[in-house]
Scaffold this motif. Sequence first.
Motif, PDB file in Angstrom:
ATOM      1  N   MET A  68       0.833  -1.193   0.000  1.00 57.03           N
ATOM      2  CA  MET A  68       0.000   0.000   0.000  1.00 57.03           C
ATOM      3  C   MET A  68       0.877   1.255   0.000  1.00 57.03           C
ATOM      4  N   LYS A  69       1.916   1.229   0.800  1.00 56.09           N
ATOM      5  CA  LYS A  69       2.793   2.395   0.894  1.00 56.09           C
ATOM      6  C   LYS A  69       3.475   2.682  -0.438  1.00 56.09           C
ATOM      7  N   THR A  70       3.906   1.650  -1.141  1.00 59.11           N
ATOM      8  CA  THR A  70       4.584   1.854  -2.423  1.00 59.11           C
ATOM      9  C   THR A  70       3.652   2.460  -3.471  1.00 59.11           C
ATOM     10  N   THR A 107       3.364   6.171  -2.630  1.00 60.27           N
ATOM     11  CA  THR A 107       4.586   6.916  -2.958  1.00 60.27           C
ATOM     12  C   THR A 107       4.729   7.085  -4.467  1.00 60.27           C
ATOM     13  N   LYS A 108       4.348   6.082  -5.246  1.00 61.32           N
ATOM     14  CA  LYS A 108       4.394   6.204  -6.703  1.00 61.32           C
ATOM     15  C   LYS A 108       3.446   7.295  -7.182  1.00 61.32           C
ATOM     16  N   LYS A 109       2.250   7.316  -6.625  1.00 64.58           N
ATOM     17  CA  LYS A 109       1.285   8.349  -6.998  1.00 64.58           C
ATOM     18  C   LYS A 109       1.790   9.736  -6.621  1.00 64.58           C
TER      19      LYS A 109
END
Length: 50
Positions: free
Chosen positions: A1-3, A6-8
């Motif tokens: 979820m965190k990745t 961070t990509k967004k």
Amino acid sequence: MKTILTKKLKKTQKREAPKNSNKPRYISKAERAELEASVNRPTESQDLSE
């Protein structure tokens, strides 16, 4: 979820980067020539009048 988040976040920051940059506006070669010519014209006309 965190990745995913961070990509967004990185994508949105990249999209907004050009608006927030302090980079000067690009001036084309033709525009620079015109500006230089307009700066030189008044001085030449003053020299001729003297």
